[in-house]
Design a protein around this motif. Structure first.
Motif, PDB file in Angstrom:
ATOM      1  N   VAL A  29      -5.310  11.469   4.731  1.00 29.91           N
ATOM      2  CA  VAL A  29      -6.238  10.330   4.412  1.00 29.91           C
ATOM      3  C   VAL A  29      -7.592  10.951   4.296  1.00 29.91           C
ATOM      4  N   LYS A  30      -8.140  11.931   5.148  1.00 28.56           N
ATOM      5  CA  LYS A  30      -9.416  12.404   5.202  1.00 28.56           C
ATOM      6  C   LYS A  30      -9.790  13.088   3.848  1.00 28.56           C
ATOM      7  N   PHE A  31      -8.638  14.138   3.570  1.00 34.60           N
ATOM      8  CA  PHE A  31      -8.742  14.799   2.358  1.00 34.60           C
ATOM      9  C   PHE A  31      -8.367  14.422   1.078  1.00 34.60           C
ATOM     10  N   ASN A  32      -7.869  13.029   1.374  1.00 32.95           N
ATOM     11  CA  ASN A  32      -7.582  12.269   0.049  1.00 32.95           C
ATOM     12  C   ASN A  32      -6.486  13.024  -0.689  1.00 32.95           C
ATOM     13  N   ILE A  33      -5.455  13.459   0.078  1.00 34.74           N
ATOM     14  CA  ILE A  33      -4.301  14.191  -0.645  1.00 34.74           C
ATOM     15  C   ILE A  33      -3.351  12.909  -0.694  1.00 34.74           C
ATOM     16  N   ALA A  34      -2.704  13.029  -1.677  1.00 37.53           N
ATOM     17  CA  ALA A  34      -1.663  11.977  -2.229  1.00 37.53           C
ATOM     18  C   ALA A  34      -0.654  12.643  -3.153  1.00 37.53           C
ATOM     19  N   PHE A  35       0.552  12.043  -3.389  1.00 38.68           N
ATOM     20  CA  PHE A  35       1.482  12.594  -4.452  1.00 38.68           C
ATOM     21  C   PHE A  35       0.764  11.852  -5.745  1.00 38.68           C
TER      22      PHE A  35
ATOM     23  N   LEU B 185       0.663  -1.203  -0.005  1.00 36.27           N
ATOM     24  CA  LEU B 185       0.180   0.119  -0.167  1.00 36.27           C
ATOM     25  C   LEU B 185       0.853   1.243   0.016  1.00 36.27           C
ATOM     26  N   ILE B 186       1.860   1.229   0.821  1.00 35.80           N
ATOM     27  CA  ILE B 186       2.861   2.354   0.908  1.00 35.80           C
ATOM     28  C   ILE B 186       3.334   2.829  -0.257  1.00 35.80           C
ATOM     29  N   LEU B 187       3.582   1.768  -1.052  1.00 35.37           N
ATOM     30  CA  LEU B 187       4.294   2.153  -2.475  1.00 35.37           C
ATOM     31  C   LEU B 187       3.383   3.187  -3.421  1.00 35.37           C
ATOM     32  N   GLN B 188       2.143   3.118  -3.135  1.00 35.24           N
ATOM     33  CA  GLN B 188       1.151   3.362  -3.962  1.00 35.24           C
ATOM     34  C   GLN B 188       0.569   4.696  -3.932  1.00 35.24           C
ATOM     35  N   LYS B 189      -0.171   4.889  -2.922  1.00 34.85           N
ATOM     36  CA  LYS B 189      -0.744   6.279  -2.887  1.00 34.85           C
ATOM     37  C   LYS B 189      -0.856   6.975  -1.704  1.00 34.85           C
ATOM     38  N   GLU B 190      -0.926   6.171  -0.451  1.00 34.60           N
ATOM     39  CA  GLU B 190      -1.049   7.144   0.657  1.00 34.60           C
ATOM     40  C   GLU B 190       0.202   7.806   1.150  1.00 34.60           C
ATOM     41  N   ILE B 191      -0.163   9.087   1.634  1.00 35.46           N
ATOM     42  CA  ILE B 191       1.048   9.861   2.355  1.00 35.46           C
ATOM     43  C   ILE B 191       1.153   9.217   3.714  1.00 35.46           C
TER      44      ILE B 191
END
Lengths: 201, 201, 201
Positions: free
Chosen positions: C190-196, C143-149
């Motif tokens: 996570v709440k505001f769906n912020i990601a790289f 998971l960590i390699l994908q989308k979450e900060i």
């Protein structure tokens, strides 16, 4: 070579064969088979030794393992078809490997002064981590996490061993009983298709 | 910085680039790229050091690697498109990495008193484990297990090195010959599409 | 038991729960859940200790972890449905785990004489490697390699800590601020769906 060394070698051999068979299923080439065979055979002991800090890891100091594993890979490739038909014998040998590795892992941990609870975990790790690494290399969910009573047989064997030790049973009898117990439990579970239910249906 | 350190840095850099490229293919974000780039570059040496008990592992004591890998990741991301067109150069650099890592891994193992057979295995492990970890992180069957003459080139190079050493060839010439041998073997194998047959058709 | 030990136990507990939940999703059985729960909870600290050569690894010398993780697995299985509804609370607890593990990992590395750059990396490794191992065992791209900060929050926290330390902020305040910072950053992301953005569209 005493009986335990012989069983340890037998376990290593059969674990390597299990790796070769998965490599063949996945249509890998011969070097893929050697790598997976090697990792299946020495993976469990390696993880145990790393966690204990028993380095250099054990197999690296005994070239016997290398020749044994390479032989297993060659035999596994040449007799692929026949080995498939020896399914029952392989199951029993594989279960012997489980038993011997559980025992050897637990005893090494105890020798390193690890508490009994974790010695049991390190024993089960020794027996099962090779198969987990094998399945990860082949990009499969590890078999052991899914349906077979596999780790369970190792755990149960470890408890039997500790119980009998508590009653001062002679070390050699105890080891033999533990290994036979694991072999019987695993073989029966596979034959009669006994498994734990999965968590969600 | 001598020639071996330079080649080691070149190998580290190119291995990191290979990680970034896989990360991009898998649509990971920049941190995924950094992690995979890092693991590809230092994975092999880490496994070698852990098996030998040479801890703290080597890279953790040399911040040069960190800056090198981060640069590789940044360059890999910025010049993604151009790098793709440098395919041939990358193949040669990657093969140089293989050669240098095999040699360095084998020599470190020998320095730790490991027998020759296992020193060869540790050399090949140093060269290939980074790529295996990279592919596992990306949830792929490791490339090396499948079709490329990759580990084979490393093994062959290690044997050449030992053979020449047996004939008292000067260490520097020997190292150079070994690395060139590995680069040529690998490059030819890729260009002419030479591979071992897979075990089952 | 001081506040840090309490938070460390809380982190371990929540990480184990995250393993159980993935095991259930993948329809594993109870032993699969125990293995994945265990690996999720102790994986990060194990990798850190192995890289440092701090063996036997820490958890193996404290049976508290074992009971804690087994409890987490049992609770995770029994209250599967309710836990799902506690999503927000889990997110906060999980973020606390991230913060505490980052801090503890970084400090252990510094105590072992590791340079600051790598101490930061080892802190982030401590916080994230358990989740990476969990996802590999379940045959998922981590998971960590994908989308979450996720790693990013840990890195940012580590820098805040070093910055405040540079200004001689009291150790306890600094630790608390760092953990809160990581929790807030992660939870908001996570709440505001912020990601790289991912590298290739």
């Amino acid at each position: 070579m005493n009986i335990y060394q012989f069983l340890d070698f037998l376990g290593t051999f059969v674990f390597a064969i299990s790796g070769v068979r998965l490599a063949a299923e996945k249509k890998m080439d011969i070097f893929g088979a050697i790598i997976i065979g090697f990792a299946s055979a020495i993976g469990g002991g390696t993880i145990r030794d790393l966690l204990l800090g028993a380095t250099p890891v054990a197999w690296i100091q005994n070239s016997g393992y290398l020749y044994l594993i390479v032989s297993a890979v060659v035999i596994g490739i040449l007799f692929d078809r026949y080995i498939f038909e020896l399914k029952n014998m392989l199951l029993i040998f594989d279960s012997i490997g489980l038993g011997v590795f559980t025992l050897a892992g637990m005893q090494k941990a105890i020798n390193y002064g690890i508490d009994t609870e974790y010695a049991v975990i390190l024993g089960v790790t020794t027996a099962t981590a090779g198969g987990i690494i094998r399945d990860i290399l082949a990009n499969e969910v590890p078999l052991i996490l899914q349906k077979e009573i596999y780790a369970t047989a190792c755990f149960a064997g470890a408890f039997i061993y500790l119980l009998l030790e508590h009653f001062n049973i002679n070390y050699h009898y105890n080891s033999l009983i533990t290994i036979i117990f694991i072999v019987v439990l695993r073989t029966f579970a596979v034959k009669f298709n006994i498994a734990f239910p999965s968590l969600r249906k």
